[in-house]
Design an enzyme around this catalytic site. Sequence first.
Site, PDB file in Angstrom:
ATOM      1  N   SER A  99     -33.789 -23.168  26.585  1.00 37.24           N
ATOM      2  CA  SER A  99     -34.770 -23.573  27.608  1.00 37.24           C
ATOM      3  C   SER A  99     -35.667 -22.449  28.111  1.00 37.24           C
ATOM      4  O   SER A  99     -36.580 -22.705  28.895  1.00 37.24           O
ATOM      5  CB  SER A  99     -34.050 -24.223  28.790  1.00 37.24           C
ATOM      6  OG  SER A  99     -33.608 -25.514  28.451  1.00 37.24           O
ATOM      7  N   LYS A 102     -39.266 -23.104  27.803  1.00 35.47           N
ATOM      8  CA  LYS A 102     -40.010 -23.848  28.818  1.00 35.47           C
ATOM      9  C   LYS A 102     -41.019 -22.944  29.555  1.00 35.47           C
ATOM     10  O   LYS A 102     -41.973 -23.441  30.147  1.00 35.47           O
ATOM     11  CB  LYS A 102     -39.053 -24.489  29.831  1.00 35.47           C
ATOM     12  CG  LYS A 102     -38.238 -25.660  29.275  1.00 35.47           C
ATOM     13  CD  LYS A 102     -37.347 -26.258  30.350  1.00 35.47           C
ATOM     14  CE  LYS A 102     -36.662 -27.538  29.894  1.00 35.47           C
ATOM     15  NZ  LYS A 102     -35.509 -27.306  29.019  1.00 35.47           N
ATOM     16  N   SER A 157     -34.214 -27.423  34.806  1.00 34.40           N
ATOM     17  CA  SER A 157     -34.435 -27.329  33.357  1.00 34.40           C
ATOM     18  C   SER A 157     -34.458 -28.715  32.729  1.00 34.40           C
ATOM     19  O   SER A 157     -33.966 -28.924  31.610  1.00 34.40           O
ATOM     20  CB  SER A 157     -33.361 -26.457  32.701  1.00 34.40           C
ATOM     21  OG  SER A 157     -33.796 -25.947  31.475  1.00 34.40           O
TER      22      SER A 157
END
Length: 387
Positions: A99, A102, A157
């Site tokens: 993640s 991101k 997340s």
Amino acid sequence: MVIRYLSRSSSARTAALAAAALVLLSTPASATTAEPSPPKPGPAYSSDLLDRPGVQARPGAGAPALPDDVSALSWLVADARSGEVLAAHNAHRQLPPASTLKSLFALTALPHLDAVSRHRVTQSELDGVGDGSSLVGVEAGRSYSVADLWRGVFLSSGNDAVHVLAKLNGGWQQTVRQMRAKARALGARDTHVVSPDGYDAAGQVSSAYDLAVFGRAGLADPEFSRYCSTPVAKFPHGNWSYPIQNTNRLLTGADGVARYPGLLGIKNGYTSHAGNTLVSAAQRDGRTLVVSVMNPQAGGGHRVYEETRALLDWGFKAADHVRPVGSLIPESERRDAARAAAPDAGPAVRSVGDDGSDWTSILLVSAGSVALLAGAVVLVRRRRARV
């Protein structure tokens, strides 16, 4: 004075150079008294060091030793303001980012989406969320502000929030293309995007270097910085809301991980394939550091935070006692900055001869503002012999 050479043979080139020399020698001294200053030298380090495997550091007098218990497959410590890399280990090793990717998604999509606009989520927008994904709790049929969804991305997340925002950004594949282009524009050449939420996908990779690049760019964006440094927020659920907490434990001090003083956040990640990943920034005594850590090989799930802590501590102590081993700023931008800093440095004009040969002309700028127009152009061409 502009001197342009267009030639098709070495003898013609020699003649051109001789003619140019005569022109320069015959030029009155008053016309050349103020030659341009040479360009300022580039950084006193080579980014080639970052291409080498293993630990790269250039300690000077008084520099503390690097922590010897950092087990991550790849890590990097950099000064966020200057972009100088203070130390790194396997900086360009391509690894799954989880993640932390991101952060690139946010850099790409944030400028295109109005934070106060609202959107009613459809089921089709959530159908593509991968099994086992981290979620913030977005539900089909409910209306959310874009700001709510971004908080779901940065704090929880939430892959569900990423899917909705990607739809608003033009669709999943459009967002993938934009993220790839954004990475290239930032000089992040190790990153290949397949799934914008960081979910494990074949061929999806990044590096400690690239994650630090994304983190540094994010800190320069006030909206990104505000979201990534938020420890706790409320997420709407119809007529009520529930609290969500940032999963970066160095920011919140949760789950037995002590909060790091001055932490500015950024993004953590985990998948079974990527292991634990983290890109963080912290500020102390007017200095901001960015640290990226990918997949520690020792300890449990919290090891990534402790290794980041150790590298931040080292960076703040060592910053004034080490020579950089590279830069997070693309080489082209460093060249442009060096040219801009060089007073009166004229541009080089490139010309192509009749045979396709590429020549570099010389631009000499005199002190007077009209001297440029007073230059002489010497053209030497060799005509093709006719049979």
